[in-house]
Write a protein that holds these residues in place. Structure first.
Motif, PDB file in Angstrom:
ATOM      1  N   LEU A   1      -1.928  61.326 -40.288  1.00 27.31           N
ATOM      2  CA  LEU A   1      -2.349  61.654 -41.864  1.00 27.31           C
ATOM      3  C   LEU A   1      -3.761  62.062 -42.120  1.00 27.31           C
ATOM      4  CD1 LEU A   1       0.134  59.894 -43.854  1.00 27.31           C
ATOM      5  CD2 LEU A   1       0.255  62.332 -43.677  1.00 27.31           C
ATOM      6  N   SER A   2      -4.678  61.359 -40.811  1.00 21.14           N
ATOM      7  CA  SER A   2      -5.931  61.714 -41.213  1.00 21.14           C
ATOM      8  C   SER A   2      -6.385  62.047 -40.037  1.00 21.14           C
ATOM      9  CB  SER A   2      -6.768  60.300 -41.407  1.00 21.14           C
ATOM     10  OG  SER A   2      -6.561  59.197 -40.303  1.00 21.14           O
ATOM     11  N   TYR A   3      -7.480  63.251 -39.926  1.00 32.48           N
ATOM     12  CA  TYR A   3      -7.713  64.068 -38.744  1.00 32.48           C
ATOM     13  C   TYR A   3      -8.673  62.982 -38.023  1.00 32.48           C
ATOM     14  CZ  TYR A   3      -9.781  67.740 -35.892  1.00 32.48           C
ATOM     15  OH  TYR A   3     -10.453  68.611 -34.905  1.00 32.48           O
ATOM     16  N   THR A   4      -8.722  62.794 -36.971  1.00 33.14           N
ATOM     17  CA  THR A   4      -9.876  62.052 -36.048  1.00 33.14           C
ATOM     18  C   THR A   4     -10.726  63.031 -35.229  1.00 33.14           C
ATOM     19  OG1 THR A   4      -8.099  61.777 -34.348  1.00 33.14           O
ATOM     20  CG2 THR A   4      -8.328  60.054 -35.985  1.00 33.14           C
ATOM     21  N   GLY A   5     -10.361  64.273 -35.415  1.00 29.33           N
ATOM     22  CA  GLY A   5     -11.560  65.160 -34.627  1.00 29.33           C
ATOM     23  C   GLY A   5     -10.953  65.345 -33.366  1.00 29.33           C
ATOM     24  N   PRO A   6     -11.544  66.370 -32.633  1.00 25.93           N
ATOM     25  CA  PRO A   6     -11.002  66.721 -31.256  1.00 25.93           C
ATOM     26  C   PRO A   6     -10.998  65.449 -30.435  1.00 25.93           C
ATOM     27  CG  PRO A   6     -13.041  68.030 -31.658  1.00 25.93           C
ATOM     28  CD  PRO A   6     -12.586  67.166 -33.090  1.00 25.93           C
ATOM     29  N   THR A   7      -9.924  65.342 -29.879  1.00 31.79           N
ATOM     30  CA  THR A   7     -10.104  64.119 -28.800  1.00 31.79           C
ATOM     31  C   THR A   7      -9.297  64.519 -27.536  1.00 31.79           C
ATOM     32  OG1 THR A   7      -9.507  61.977 -28.607  1.00 31.79           O
ATOM     33  CG2 THR A   7      -8.029  63.032 -29.594  1.00 31.79           C
ATOM     34  N   LYS A   8      -9.155  63.574 -26.652  1.00 35.55           N
ATOM     35  CA  LYS A   8      -8.412  63.999 -25.432  1.00 35.55           C
ATOM     36  C   LYS A   8      -6.975  63.252 -25.435  1.00 35.55           C
ATOM     37  CE  LYS A   8     -12.260  64.405 -22.243  1.00 35.55           C
ATOM     38  NZ  LYS A   8     -13.007  63.558 -21.229  1.00 35.55           N
ATOM     39  N   LEU A   9      -6.046  64.145 -24.383  1.00 31.94           N
ATOM     40  CA  LEU A   9      -4.804  63.538 -24.227  1.00 31.94           C
ATOM     41  C   LEU A   9      -4.795  63.170 -22.818  1.00 31.94           C
ATOM     42  CD1 LEU A   9      -1.278  64.136 -25.403  1.00 31.94           C
ATOM     43  CD2 LEU A   9      -1.592  64.389 -23.082  1.00 31.94           C
ATOM     44  N   PHE A  10      -4.458  61.866 -22.665  1.00 27.61           N
ATOM     45  CA  PHE A  10      -4.293  61.511 -21.099  1.00 27.61           C
ATOM     46  C   PHE A  10      -2.840  61.367 -20.794  1.00 27.61           C
ATOM     47  CE2 PHE A  10      -8.547  60.258 -20.376  1.00 27.61           C
ATOM     48  CZ  PHE A  10      -9.167  60.284 -21.748  1.00 27.61           C
ATOM     49  N   LEU A  11      -2.378  61.656 -19.478  1.00 28.73           N
ATOM     50  CA  LEU A  11      -1.183  61.122 -19.330  1.00 28.73           C
ATOM     51  C   LEU A  11      -0.932  60.251 -18.069  1.00 28.73           C
ATOM     52  CD1 LEU A  11       2.181  62.161 -19.130  1.00 28.73           C
ATOM     53  CD2 LEU A  11       1.376  63.805 -17.280  1.00 28.73           C
ATOM     54  N   LEU A  12      -0.198  59.431 -18.465  1.00 28.15           N
ATOM     55  CA  LEU A  12      -0.016  58.346 -17.090  1.00 28.15           C
ATOM     56  C   LEU A  12       1.495  58.468 -16.812  1.00 28.15           C
ATOM     57  CD1 LEU A  12      -2.552  56.789 -18.992  1.00 28.15           C
ATOM     58  CD2 LEU A  12      -2.402  55.492 -16.954  1.00 28.15           C
ATOM     59  N   ILE A  13       2.005  58.197 -15.552  1.00 32.68           N
ATOM     60  CA  ILE A  13       3.464  58.102 -15.264  1.00 32.68           C
ATOM     61  C   ILE A  13       3.675  56.555 -14.552  1.00 32.68           C
ATOM     62  CG2 ILE A  13       3.870  60.525 -15.260  1.00 32.68           C
ATOM     63  CD1 ILE A  13       3.860  60.456 -12.212  1.00 32.68           C
ATOM     64  N   ARG A  14       4.531  56.108 -14.692  1.00 32.97           N
ATOM     65  CA  ARG A  14       5.094  55.045 -13.942  1.00 32.97           C
ATOM     66  C   ARG A  14       6.228  55.204 -13.072  1.00 32.97           C
ATOM     67  NH1 ARG A  14       4.196  49.268 -13.889  1.00 32.97           N
ATOM     68  NH2 ARG A  14       6.204  47.944 -13.700  1.00 32.97           N
ATOM     69  N   CYS A  15       5.606  55.138 -11.559  1.00 36.44           N
ATOM     70  CA  CYS A  15       6.638  55.461 -10.534  1.00 36.44           C
ATOM     71  C   CYS A  15       6.225  54.702  -9.274  1.00 36.44           C
ATOM     72  CB  CYS A  15       6.568  56.864 -10.465  1.00 36.44           C
ATOM     73  SG  CYS A  15       5.039  57.686  -9.872  1.00 36.44           S
ATOM     74  N   PRO A  16       7.256  55.010  -8.300  1.00 32.88           N
ATOM     75  CA  PRO A  16       6.829  54.149  -6.962  1.00 32.88           C
ATOM     76  C   PRO A  16       5.521  54.517  -6.479  1.00 32.88           C
ATOM     77  CG  PRO A  16       9.211  55.346  -7.083  1.00 32.88           C
ATOM     78  CD  PRO A  16       8.355  55.839  -8.259  1.00 32.88           C
ATOM     79  N   SER A  17       5.014  53.519  -5.913  1.00 26.43           N
ATOM     80  CA  SER A  17       3.786  53.979  -5.372  1.00 26.43           C
ATOM     81  C   SER A  17       3.498  54.910  -4.136  1.00 26.43           C
ATOM     82  CB  SER A  17       3.141  52.367  -4.830  1.00 26.43           C
ATOM     83  OG  SER A  17       4.154  51.903  -3.927  1.00 26.43           O
ATOM     84  N   THR A  18       4.636  55.382  -3.893  1.00 27.67           N
ATOM     85  CA  THR A  18       4.745  56.293  -2.640  1.00 27.67           C
ATOM     86  C   THR A  18       4.057  57.757  -3.111  1.00 27.67           C
ATOM     87  OG1 THR A  18       6.815  56.904  -3.327  1.00 27.67           O
ATOM     88  CG2 THR A  18       6.670  55.323  -1.410  1.00 27.67           C
ATOM     89  N   LEU A  19       4.025  57.839  -4.425  1.00 25.61           N
ATOM     90  CA  LEU A  19       3.455  59.360  -5.062  1.00 25.61           C
ATOM     91  C   LEU A  19       2.045  59.596  -4.383  1.00 25.61           C
ATOM     92  CD1 LEU A  19       3.618  61.560  -7.032  1.00 25.61           C
ATOM     93  CD2 LEU A  19       2.459  60.210  -8.452  1.00 25.61           C
ATOM     94  N   ASN A  20       1.923  60.824  -3.606  1.00 25.84           N
ATOM     95  CA  ASN A  20       0.749  60.960  -3.165  1.00 25.84           C
ATOM     96  C   ASN A  20       0.220  62.281  -3.287  1.00 25.84           C
ATOM     97  OD1 ASN A  20      -1.283  61.062  -1.369  1.00 25.84           O
ATOM     98  ND2 ASN A  20      -0.170  61.467   0.414  1.00 25.84           N
ATOM     99  N   LEU A  21      -0.219  62.465  -4.686  1.00 29.96           N
ATOM    100  CA  LEU A  21      -0.753  63.567  -5.030  1.00 29.96           C
ATOM    101  C   LEU A  21      -2.087  63.481  -5.394  1.00 29.96           C
ATOM    102  CD1 LEU A  21       2.063  65.041  -7.282  1.00 29.96           C
ATOM    103  CD2 LEU A  21       1.204  66.014  -4.991  1.00 29.96           C
ATOM    104  N   PRO A  22      -3.078  63.129  -4.401  1.00 29.00           N
ATOM    105  CA  PRO A  22      -4.552  62.774  -4.954  1.00 29.00           C
ATOM    106  C   PRO A  22      -5.403  63.693  -5.826  1.00 29.00           C
ATOM    107  CG  PRO A  22      -4.388  63.346  -2.455  1.00 29.00           C
ATOM    108  CD  PRO A  22      -3.075  63.302  -3.006  1.00 29.00           C
ATOM    109  N   LEU A  23      -5.023  64.724  -5.472  1.00 24.16           N
ATOM    110  CA  LEU A  23      -5.769  65.855  -6.544  1.00 24.16           C
ATOM    111  C   LEU A  23      -5.266  65.663  -7.757  1.00 24.16           C
ATOM    112  CD1 LEU A  23      -5.742  69.071  -3.945  1.00 24.16           C
ATOM    113  CD2 LEU A  23      -7.400  67.479  -4.253  1.00 24.16           C
ATOM    114  N   ASP A  24      -4.133  65.238  -8.333  1.00 21.08           N
ATOM    115  CA  ASP A  24      -3.755  65.319  -9.431  1.00 21.08           C
ATOM    116  C   ASP A  24      -3.325  63.879 -10.085  1.00 21.08           C
ATOM    117  OD1 ASP A  24      -1.556  67.741  -8.000  1.00 21.08           O
ATOM    118  OD2 ASP A  24      -3.217  68.098  -9.605  1.00 21.08           O
ATOM    119  N   PHE A  25      -3.238  63.059  -9.286  1.00 26.00           N
ATOM    120  CA  PHE A  25      -3.128  61.667  -9.929  1.00 26.00           C
ATOM    121  C   PHE A  25      -3.851  60.538  -9.135  1.00 26.00           C
ATOM    122  CE2 PHE A  25       0.339  62.029 -12.868  1.00 26.00           C
ATOM    123  CZ  PHE A  25       0.917  63.299 -12.505  1.00 26.00           C
ATOM    124  N   LEU A  26      -4.216  59.573  -9.969  1.00 26.29           N
ATOM    125  CA  LEU A  26      -4.959  58.639  -9.444  1.00 26.29           C
ATOM    126  C   LEU A  26      -4.216  57.198  -9.527  1.00 26.29           C
ATOM    127  CD1 LEU A  26      -8.607  58.759 -10.868  1.00 26.29           C
ATOM    128  CD2 LEU A  26      -8.131  58.657  -8.288  1.00 26.29           C
TER     129      LEU A  26
END
Lengths: 278, 208
Positions: free
Chosen positions: A190-215
């Protein structure tokens, strides 16, 4: 007599003066399992809704995507001027070309960041055998979130399909249910906080290997001061073992196999030129 | 750290009635646009509540809505209006598919004694903006309306209201076995408006 049936769990949880969550919102998918493409669609719709309701994008994501695609098409058509234009027509043509170019430039960064993030999510979904959940964080950084949407997904077994497969009725139904829960719960600032960032995290098996996209973020926790909006999307007969101790419930596989990954692509909201005098 | 207090503005009964009736006008337009009741090209963009809002350019619909908002304003000032409902119906079968319900609570003290209230205009506009965003995003949470639709407006008033001849008594146009979503509210301190949309259950939502 009409009776209310949408479940509400609370507002967009955060450090600000929003309505607080009162327990996870449950969203039932009318199927034994969700496909990768269906999980992707649901997360994309939730992400778009969160961005719009928190004033980070000027219109709903579908409209933005549609508009941007039209502008790119028009730019391609305008690339070569038609032959034999009268001077007045040429002026109009050039004016329109400049306008289209300007609008594309204004939206390019935003649309590219959305596209990169969503593309990374699709790749991640295609690579892993399962995903336990996602977290959408709005704020300057992960350690100082303004709003947190903690979404647990019990999707059953993924089939061999890709996250890029077409849209299904089930995906639309689940995403609508999920967003209805957010709406009923008052999500969206209801109150605008100004432009900010959206971060995405995913919870999945540690085998995920996309180093250019996920840390990998093994120790990820958002601030204890933050009250997230928690949602649990589950298929028929799926259970979540526990939904305590943010951020997520354990999977059936060993806890050490499942970790958080942060998407390297973030979405920076556009300044909202909202003038309340308008 | 000093806290910033929003300056308050005086709200009169007439001013509040104007805010609420104007809100309904814009909300109705937004609903008609976003639910696809009329084609996109029949709407023009204007700036209101700090948002790009769509207003119909169809003269018939414009006139219809203008008459309605004008009458609503009158009823609001008299403290006689309890609810406004915008009903979307199937053109083919006349079945109600969606009901956008705006319930109104009026401060009787203001109507009866002329008490003046105070609230920041900006805060009211912010509350209204939140509702308009929810309406604009309805495509993401309501079932698609896949058939040509028409709409109507119902006003729930006190029994002693003399309705003008352009208004007729009606049934409630209820939806059988509906689902509901509660939207944000706004409050002028004189009129509190709660928004709720009920809709025909989609076959995929039957498990809800």
């Amino acid at each position: 007599m009409e009776t209310a049936s949408s479940s509400g769990g609370g507002g967009g949880g955060g450090c600000g003066g929003e309505q607080r969550g009162s327990g996870p919102v449950q969203v039932q998918a009318a199927a034994a399992a969700l496909r990768r493409s269906e999980v992707f669609h649901v997360v994309k719709e939730l992400l778009g809704f969160v961005l719009y309701m928190h004033h980070q994008i000027p219109s709903v994501l579908q409209s933005l995507e549609s508009e941007f695609a039209s502008l790119k098409e028009e730019m391609a058509e305008l690339a070569l001027p038609p032959a034999e234009l009268k001077p007045s027509e040429l002026r109009k043509y050039n004016t329109r070309k400049r306008e289209v170019r300007r609008r594309i430039k204004n939206q390019q960064k935003l649309m590219n960041s959305i596209s990169s993030l969503l593309s990374a999510l699709q790749q991640a979904l295609d690579e892993v055998p399962s995903i336990e959940g996602v977290v959408l964080i709005l704020g300057g950084s992960l350690v100082r979130p303004l709003f947190v949407y903690d979404i647990t997904i019990s999707h059953g077994s993924f089939d061999s399909g890709s996250a890029k497969d077409g849209l299904t009725k089930l995906a639309q139904s689940v995403s609508r249910k999920a967003i209805r829960s957010l709406v009923s719960g008052g999500a969206g600032s209801l109150s605008y906080t100004g432009p900010t960032k959206l971060f995405l995290l995913i919870r999945c098996p540690s085998t995920l290997n996309l180093p250019l996209d996920f840390l990998p973020k093994r120790d990820f926790r958002y601030s204890k001061k933050t009250v997230p909006l928690q949602m649990h999307i589950k298929c028929t007969n799926q259970q979540c073992m526990s939904i305590v101790d943010a951020p997520c419930c354990p999977s059936e596989s060993s806890l050490s196999d499942v970790i958080w990954f942060q998407c390297k692509h973030t979405i920076r909201g556009l300044p909202c030129k909202a003038s309340l005098e308008g | 750290m000093a806290s910033r207090t929003a300056s308050k503005d005086i709200i009169t009964l007439r001013g509040s009635a104007a805010i609420v009736s104007e809100f309904f006008g814009y909300a109705a337009n937004s609903i008609l646009y976003n639910r696809g009741v009329y084609p996109e090209e029949s709407f023009a963009k204007v700036k209101k509540y700090g948002l790009p809002m769509l207003l119909t350019q169809d003269e018939g619909v414009k006139a219809f809505l203008t008459d309605i908002t004008s009458q609503l304003s009158e009823w609001l000032e008299a403290g006689k209006l309890q609810r406004i409902v915008l009903v979307i119906m199937s053109k083919a079968t006349n079945e109600a598919l969606e009901r956008w319900n705006f319930s109104i609570e009026t401060d009787r003290e203001v109507v009866d004694k002329g008490v003046i209230k105070e609230k920041s205009d900006k805060e009211i506009m912010r509350e209204i903006q939140a509702i308009m965003r929810q309406v604009a995003s309805s495509i993401t949470y309501l079932p698609c309306l896949d058939e040509p639709c028409v709409f109507d407006v119902l006003a729930y008033t006190d029994k002693d209201v003399d309705a003008p001849c352009t208004w007729i008594e009606s049934d409630a146009r209820l939806i059988s076995n509906p689902q509901m979503v509660k939207l944000h509210s706004f409050d002028t301190k004189i009129h509190k408006v709660d928004t709720l949309v009920s809709y025909k259950n989609d076959e995929w939502d039957e498990e809800e």
